[in-house]
Design an enzyme around this catalytic site. Structure first.
Site, mmCIF file in Angstrom:
data_model
loop_
_atom_site.group_PDB
_atom_site.id
_atom_site.type_symbol
_atom_site.label_atom_id
_atom_site.label_comp_id
_atom_site.label_asym_id
_atom_site.label_seq_id
_atom_site.Cartn_x
_atom_site.Cartn_y
_atom_site.Cartn_z
ATOM 1 N N PHE A 15 77.497 65.934 79.469
ATOM 2 C CA PHE A 15 76.661 66.669 78.737
ATOM 3 C C PHE A 15 77.307 67.868 79.075
ATOM 4 O O PHE A 15 76.186 68.747 79.370
ATOM 5 C CB PHE A 15 75.575 65.806 78.090
ATOM 6 C CG PHE A 15 74.606 66.873 77.476
ATOM 7 C CD1 PHE A 15 74.194 65.836 76.229
ATOM 8 C CD2 PHE A 15 74.193 67.727 77.623
ATOM 9 C CE1 PHE A 15 74.161 67.057 74.793
ATOM 10 C CE2 PHE A 15 73.543 68.454 75.953
ATOM 11 C CZ PHE A 15 73.190 67.878 75.319
ATOM 12 N N ASP A 36 78.942 73.462 85.635
ATOM 13 C CA ASP A 36 77.878 73.704 84.749
ATOM 14 C C ASP A 36 76.871 73.314 84.807
ATOM 15 O O ASP A 36 76.046 73.038 85.048
ATOM 16 C CB ASP A 36 78.563 72.811 83.655
ATOM 17 C CG ASP A 36 77.330 72.649 82.169
ATOM 18 O OD1 ASP A 36 76.247 73.428 82.395
ATOM 19 O OD2 ASP A 36 77.564 71.964 81.313
ATOM 20 N N LYS A 81 69.637 77.956 79.878
ATOM 21 C CA LYS A 81 68.195 77.827 79.500
ATOM 22 C C LYS A 81 67.511 78.503 80.733
ATOM 23 O O LYS A 81 67.325 79.505 80.044
ATOM 24 C CB LYS A 81 68.518 76.050 80.271
ATOM 25 C CG LYS A 81 68.727 75.085 79.493
ATOM 26 C CD LYS A 81 69.212 73.704 79.886
ATOM 27 C CE LYS A 81 69.191 72.744 78.809
ATOM 28 N NZ LYS A 81 69.152 73.533 77.524
#
Length: 402
Positions: free
Chosen positions: A142, A227, A256
Site C-alpha cells: 500500500f 516507504d 504522516k
C-alpha cells in the site's frame, strides 16, 4: 447515537463521496491519546491517524510551533525562498543521514515523486534505455491511491475500474528474496518496499529480508526505496523501521507523522547523486515545503532527535505485544504481528469480522480500525501512558471475551 451524531453523519453521507466507511462516531475535540465526540463521550485513540498522530492530538510543542508560524507567513510557493525552508531540509537530511530533501505534501505525492526520481536517475545515471525503466514492488503493498500507485497494487478494491494502468512495474511476493533476485534486471531502476506492510495487516518481513534486498540492489546498481510513511519517525521503536536490520536505503519516503497531525507534510530524502538529477521546472508543488509545514516538521524533527519517543515505542511496544500474544491462546485471536507500538491482530472468525470488533470496541470507548476483513490494527500515539494502554487492552479483552 444521539440525534446530533445522527444528523452530522447523515449530512456527511448525503453530501460527500462514499470513498470511506468510517465508524459511526463524530469527533469534536481531542487531546493526547483521547478523542471526544459531539456528545462529550471520550474514546481512547488506538489508531493515531494511521501513524500521522505519533505525537498525539494537540501536542503543545507542535501547536505552539504552528501558531507562531501562522502569525508570520504560511505560504510563499516555491517561486520564492522563505526563512524556514533551508533549515527544514538541512535538519531532515541530518535525521536521515542523507544529503538532499524534496518536500511534498501527502504520502502518495512522495511515492509518485520517488517513481519519477528513480526513472530519471535510471536514464541519466544508470544508463537504462529510454522508456524501459522497471521498478520492482511487493505484493499486498500500500503506497497510496493515485492512478500510478494503484497500477502496482494487488488489492482488487484499490484497482478495479480505474484502468488503464501505468506500466513499468514488476510485482513479487513480499519477503521472498529469491523472487526479488530474479525480478531485478539490467533495466530495473529501483526496488520500492514498505519495511513493514501496514495496510496489509502490519506484516513484518522475515529476518534478513531487508538486508538481503539492500545487498541485491547494491550489487545490481539499483536504488532501494524505503516507504517509511507509516513505519517511520518512531512508530517501531527506531526512527526508521529499516534500522532494525541495520539497513540504510538509497531513499526514504516520509509523511504522516512528519506533519505532527497538524498539516500534511511529506518528503523524499536521498543523496545528491539521486535527487541532483532534477532541474528547475521538472517537478514541483505549490504547497510543498511551505513555511507552516516546515515549522511544524522542524519541531517534529527536534522531538525525534531526543530519542524519547523511540524509547517509548520500544518499551510500551514490548508490553503491548506481550499482552496481545497472550490472546493467541484463548481462541479469540489467530495471530499477532508487528513491531514497537504497532500491531496487527487477526481475529478468529467465530468472534466476528474486523469491522464488527471495531464497532464493539467503539462501544467500549476504544477507537481502532480493521483491514482485510479480519485484522484489527493497533497503533496508539507514542505519547499514550501505560495506564491508558492497559485500559484499552482491557476493553479489547472484554470485547473478545478473552
Amino acid at each position: 447515537m444521539s440525534s446530533a451524531s445522527e444528523s452530522a453523519i447523515a449530512s456527511a453521507e448525503a453530501h460527500s463521496a462514499h470513498n470511506y466507511h468510517p465508524l459511526p462516531i463524530v469527533v469534536a475535540s481531542a487531546d493526547g491519546a483521547w478523542m471526544t465526540d459531539i456528545e462529550g463521550r471520550r474514546y481512547l485513540d488506538m489508531l493515531a491517524g494511521y501513524s500521522a498522530l505519533n505525537f498525539g492530538h494537540g501536542h503543545r510543542r507542535l501547536i505552539d510551533a504552528a501558531k507562531s508560524q501562522l502569525e508570520r507567513v504560511t505560504l510563499t510557493s516555491r517561486a520564492f525562498h522563505h526563512d524556514r525552508f533551508g533549515e527544514f531540509c538541512t535538519r531532515l537530511a541530518e535525521l536521515c543521514g542523507m544529503e538532499m530533501v524534496l518536500p511534498m505534501n501527502t504520502g502518495a505525492e512522495a511515492v509518485e515523486t520517488a517513481v519519477k526520481t528513480a526513472r530519471k536517475w535510471g536514464y541519466q545515471v544508470k544508463g537504462v534505455p529510454a522508456n524501459r525503466a522497471k521498478i520492482v514492488v511487493a505484493a499486498n503493498n500500500f503506497h497510496g491511491r493515485t492512478t500510478t500507485v494503484i497500477s502496482f497494487s494487488t488489492d482488487p478494491e484499490a484497482r478495479a475500474d480505474f484502468g488503464p494502468y501505468t506500466p513499468g512495474f514488476e510485482i513479487v511476493p513480499y519477503g521472498d528474496l529469491t523472487a526479488m533476485d530474479a525480478a531485478i534486471t539490467e533495466n530495473t531502476v529501483a526496488v520500492l518496499l514498505e519495511p513493514i506492510q501496514g495496510e496489509a495487516g502490519v506484516l513484518v518481513p522475515p529476518a534478513g529480508y531487508l538486508a538481503g534486498v539492500r545487498r541485491l540492489t547494491q550489487e545490481r546498481n539499483t536504488l532501494f526505496i524505503a516507504d517509511e510513511i507509516q513505519s517511520g519517525l518512531g512508530r517501531t521503536g527506531r526512527t526508521f523501521a529499516c534500522e532494525h536490520e541495520g539497513v540504510v536505503p538509497d531513499m526514504y519516503l516520509l509523511g504522516k507523522a512528519l506533519g505532527g497531525g497538524i498539516v500534511p507534510v511529506s518528503a523524499v530524502v536521498s543523496s545528491r547523486e539521486v535527487l541532483g538529477v532534477y532541474r528547475p521546472g521538472e517537478h514541483g508543488s505549490t504547497f510543498g515545503g511551505n513555511p507552516l509545514a516546515c515549522a511544524v516538521a522542524l519541531e517534529v524533527i527536534a522531538m525525534l532527535r531526543t530519542g524519547e519517543y523511540q524509547q517509548r515505542a520500544t518499551e510500551l511496544g514490548e508490553h503491548l505485544h506481550h499482552e496481545l500474544s497472550l490472546l493467541t491462546g484463548t481462541g479469540a485471536v489467530e495471530a499477532v504481528r508487528g513491531r514497537g507500538l504497532w500491531a496487527g491482530v487477526d481475529i478468529a472468525p467465530a468472534h466476528g469480522t474486523g469491522r464488527e470488533i471495531s464497532e464493539k470496541l467503539m462501544d467500549h470507548g476504544v477507537l481502532a480500525k480493521d483491514t482485510h476483513g479480519s485484522t484489527i490494527r493497533i497503533a496508539p500515539p507514542l505519547v499514550i501512558s501505560k495506564e491508558d494502554l492497559d485500559w484499552g487492552l482491557d476493553q479489547f479483552r472484554a470485547v473478545l471475551n478473552a
